[in-house]
Design a protein around this motif. Structure first.
Motif, PDB file in Angstrom:
ATOM      1  N   MET A  27       0.567  -1.102  -0.173  1.00  0.00           N
ATOM      2  CA  MET A  27       0.140  -0.043  -0.511  1.00  0.00           C
ATOM      3  C   MET A  27       1.012   1.219  -0.042  1.00  0.00           C
ATOM      4  O   MET A  27       1.909   1.280   0.032  1.00  0.00           O
ATOM      5  CB  MET A  27      -1.069  -0.442   1.223  1.00  0.00           C
ATOM      6  CG  MET A  27      -1.556  -1.074   1.287  1.00  0.00           C
ATOM      7  SD  MET A  27      -3.218  -1.504   0.059  1.00  0.00           S
ATOM      8  CE  MET A  27      -3.947  -0.397   0.921  1.00  0.00           C
ATOM      9  N   ARG A  28       0.533   2.097  -0.784  1.00  0.00           N
ATOM     10  CA  ARG A  28       0.950   3.669  -0.470  1.00  0.00           C
ATOM     11  C   ARG A  28       0.652   4.381   0.399  1.00  0.00           C
ATOM     12  O   ARG A  28      -1.044   4.996   0.089  1.00  0.00           O
ATOM     13  CB  ARG A  28       1.303   4.147  -2.486  1.00  0.00           C
ATOM     14  CG  ARG A  28       0.626   4.539  -2.294  1.00  0.00           C
ATOM     15  CD  ARG A  28       0.252   4.843  -3.551  1.00  0.00           C
ATOM     16  NE  ARG A  28      -0.882   5.087  -4.976  1.00  0.00           N
ATOM     17  CZ  ARG A  28      -1.451   6.270  -5.332  1.00  0.00           C
ATOM     18  NH1 ARG A  28      -0.753   6.928  -5.659  1.00  0.00           N
ATOM     19  NH2 ARG A  28      -2.711   5.717  -5.903  1.00  0.00           N
ATOM     20  N   ASP A  29       1.085   5.506   1.150  1.00  0.00           N
ATOM     21  CA  ASP A  29       0.683   6.961   1.954  1.00  0.00           C
ATOM     22  C   ASP A  29       0.012   7.429   0.634  1.00  0.00           C
ATOM     23  O   ASP A  29       0.500   8.275  -0.492  1.00  0.00           O
ATOM     24  CB  ASP A  29       1.508   7.410   3.029  1.00  0.00           C
ATOM     25  CG  ASP A  29       1.807   6.610   3.487  1.00  0.00           C
ATOM     26  OD1 ASP A  29       1.347   5.737   4.791  1.00  0.00           O
ATOM     27  OD2 ASP A  29       3.394   5.748   4.585  1.00  0.00           O
ATOM     28  N   THR A 153      -1.724  -0.354  -4.144  1.00  0.00           N
ATOM     29  CA  THR A 153      -0.565   0.332  -5.499  1.00  0.00           C
ATOM     30  C   THR A 153      -0.977  -1.359  -6.334  1.00  0.00           C
ATOM     31  O   THR A 153      -1.483  -2.149  -6.504  1.00  0.00           O
ATOM     32  CB  THR A 153       0.326   0.102  -5.038  1.00  0.00           C
ATOM     33  OG1 THR A 153       1.092  -1.590  -4.391  1.00  0.00           O
ATOM     34  CG2 THR A 153       0.843   1.217  -4.166  1.00  0.00           C
ATOM     35  N   PRO A 154      -0.616  -0.554  -7.745  1.00  0.00           N
ATOM     36  CA  PRO A 154      -0.855  -2.291  -8.813  1.00  0.00           C
ATOM     37  C   PRO A 154       0.182  -3.899  -7.664  1.00  0.00           C
ATOM     38  O   PRO A 154      -0.319  -4.652  -8.147  1.00  0.00           O
ATOM     39  CB  PRO A 154       0.646  -2.009  -9.828  1.00  0.00           C
ATOM     40  CG  PRO A 154       0.450  -0.248  -9.944  1.00  0.00           C
ATOM     41  CD  PRO A 154       0.166  -0.100  -8.687  1.00  0.00           C
ATOM     42  N   ALA A 155       0.577  -3.040  -6.813  1.00  0.00           N
ATOM     43  CA  ALA A 155       1.936  -4.625  -6.150  1.00  0.00           C
ATOM     44  C   ALA A 155       0.198  -5.238  -4.894  1.00  0.00           C
ATOM     45  O   ALA A 155       0.682  -6.279  -5.242  1.00  0.00           O
ATOM     46  CB  ALA A 155       2.569  -3.896  -5.115  1.00  0.00           C
ATOM     47  N   SER A 156      -0.682  -4.262  -4.042  1.00  0.00           N
ATOM     48  CA  SER A 156      -1.556  -4.694  -3.821  1.00  0.00           C
ATOM     49  C   SER A 156      -2.403  -5.484  -4.462  1.00  0.00           C
ATOM     50  O   SER A 156      -1.925  -6.777  -4.173  1.00  0.00           O
ATOM     51  CB  SER A 156      -1.956  -3.424  -3.308  1.00  0.00           C
ATOM     52  OG  SER A 156      -2.520  -2.577  -3.394  1.00  0.00           O
ATOM     53  N   HIS A 157      -2.828  -5.375  -5.608  1.00  0.00           N
ATOM     54  CA  HIS A 157      -3.610  -5.692  -6.057  1.00  0.00           C
ATOM     55  C   HIS A 157      -3.069  -6.691  -6.617  1.00  0.00           C
ATOM     56  O   HIS A 157      -3.850  -7.811  -6.940  1.00  0.00           O
ATOM     57  CB  HIS A 157      -3.973  -5.026  -8.100  1.00  0.00           C
ATOM     58  CG  HIS A 157      -4.943  -3.684  -7.749  1.00  0.00           C
ATOM     59  ND1 HIS A 157      -6.372  -3.997  -6.655  1.00  0.00           N
ATOM     60  CD2 HIS A 157      -4.480  -2.882  -7.093  1.00  0.00           C
ATOM     61  CE1 HIS A 157      -6.937  -2.896  -6.406  1.00  0.00           C
ATOM     62  NE2 HIS A 157      -5.896  -1.615  -6.955  1.00  0.00           N
ATOM     63  N   ASP A 158      -1.720  -7.056  -7.292  1.00  0.00           N
ATOM     64  CA  ASP A 158      -0.853  -8.260  -7.184  1.00  0.00           C
ATOM     65  C   ASP A 158      -1.167  -8.951  -6.183  1.00  0.00           C
ATOM     66  O   ASP A 158      -1.252 -10.296  -6.541  1.00  0.00           O
ATOM     67  CB  ASP A 158       0.752  -7.931  -8.212  1.00  0.00           C
ATOM     68  CG  ASP A 158       0.880  -7.551  -9.071  1.00  0.00           C
ATOM     69  OD1 ASP A 158      -0.820  -7.595 -10.034  1.00  0.00           O
ATOM     70  OD2 ASP A 158       1.772  -6.855  -9.656  1.00  0.00           O
ATOM     71  N   TRP A 159      -0.686  -8.626  -5.227  1.00  0.00           N
ATOM     72  CA  TRP A 159      -0.713  -9.819  -3.593  1.00  0.00           C
ATOM     73  C   TRP A 159      -2.596  -9.965  -3.746  1.00  0.00           C
ATOM     74  O   TRP A 159      -2.468 -11.524  -3.276  1.00  0.00           O
ATOM     75  CB  TRP A 159      -0.652  -8.469  -3.041  1.00  0.00           C
ATOM     76  CG  TRP A 159      -0.430  -9.762  -1.549  1.00  0.00           C
ATOM     77  CD1 TRP A 159       0.284 -10.062  -1.149  1.00  0.00           C
ATOM     78  CD2 TRP A 159      -1.939  -9.772  -0.947  1.00  0.00           C
ATOM     79  NE1 TRP A 159      -0.199 -11.031   0.472  1.00  0.00           N
ATOM     80  CE2 TRP A 159      -1.788 -10.874   0.358  1.00  0.00           C
ATOM     81  CE3 TRP A 159      -2.939  -8.975  -0.973  1.00  0.00           C
ATOM     82  CZ2 TRP A 159      -2.263 -11.031   1.140  1.00  0.00           C
ATOM     83  CZ3 TRP A 159      -3.771  -9.844   0.025  1.00  0.00           C
ATOM     84  CH2 TRP A 159      -3.510 -10.500   1.432  1.00  0.00           C
TER      85      TRP A 159
END
Length: 197
Positions: A27-29, A153-159
Motif C-alpha cells: 500500500m502507499r501513503d 498500488t499495482p503491488a497490492s492488486h498483484d498480491w
C-alpha cells in the motif's frame, strides 16, 4: 541519568522501526482521499481503520463479498486507514488474517461510515474482526487521528490476485458458521454522518 536517556532514545527508535516494518509495502501513503469526506453520487464511503498495534506484524486484507465474489478493498496495516466508496444499499464485508470474519452494512447515499479492523489472538497468527463505529462515538476522533491514509498500488492488486484462492478458501470455511451466529456486526443506515458539502 544519561544512560536512562540513551535507553529511552533507543527504545523510541526501535519502536519506530518496528511500526514501520509492520506496514504493508503493497500500500502507499496518501493524503486524505476525497471519498473520505464526499462520496460519489448514490454512493457511501466506509472508512476502515486499524488504530491498535496489537498483532502489528500481521496484515489484514479486506474484501467486499456482496456479489459472492471476493472484491479486494485493500490491506489495512496497524496505524493505517483506507476509504472504500461503495454503492448505497446493503453490503457484506470480509476481513482476512489467519481466519475470515464478516460484517453487514446498509449504507445510505452521501454518508460516511466507520469501522475498526480489530486484531485478536489466533492459533498461529492474528485473527481480525470488523467492528462498526457510530459517527457519534466519543472514540472516533482519536481513532482517526491515530491512523494515516493509505491506498492501493499495482503491488497490492498483484498480491490480492496471487492470494485469492486462500482468501476464498477462508471465506468458504468461516462464512456459514458466521451466518448462523446471533451477534453479527452491522452498520445501520443512520450510523453514519452526512458528507461535507
Amino acid at each position: 541519568m544519561i544512560a536512562g536517556k540513551i535507553r529511552a532514545a533507543l527504545l523510541a527508535m526501535g519502536t519506530l522501526l518496528l511500526l514501520n516494518a509492520c506496514a504493508s509495502t503493497h500500500m502507499r501513503d496518501v493524503p486524505e482521499p476525497i471519498a473520505a469526506t464526499k462520496p460519489a453520487e448514490n454512493s457511501a464511503t466506509l472508512v476502515l481503520m486499524r488504530p491498535s498495534f496489537f498483532g502489528g506484524a500481521i496484515q489484514s486484507s479486506v474484501y467486499d463479498i456482496t456479489t459472492g465474489n471476493s472484491e479486494f478493498i485493500g490491506i489495512v496495516s496497524a496505524g493505517k486507514k483506507i476509504a472504500y466508496e461503495a454503492p448505497a444499499g446493503k453490503r457484506r464485508l470480509m476481513v482476512v488474517g489467519e481466519s475470515a470474519d464478516f460484517m453487514d452494512a446498509d449504507f445510505a447515499a452521501d454518508q460516511i461510515y466507520y469501522a475498526r479492523v480489530v486484531p485478536r489472538l489466533g492459533v498461529w497468527k492474528a485473527r481480525f474482526s470488523l467492528e462498526p463505529i457510530p459517527a457519534s462515538s466519543s472514540e472516533l476522533e482519536s481513532d482517526l487521528k491515530s491512523c494515516t491514509w493509505v491506498d492501493n498500488t499495482p503491488a497490492s492488486h498483484d498480491w490480492a490476485r496471487a492470494n485469492i484462492q486462500s482468501v476464498d478458501a477462508k471465506k468458504a470455511e468461516y462464512l456459514e458458521d458466521w451466518e448462523k451466529g446471533s451477534d453479527k456486526p452491522f452498520i445501520a443506515r443512520d450510523a453514519g454522518q452526512k458528507a461535507r458539502p
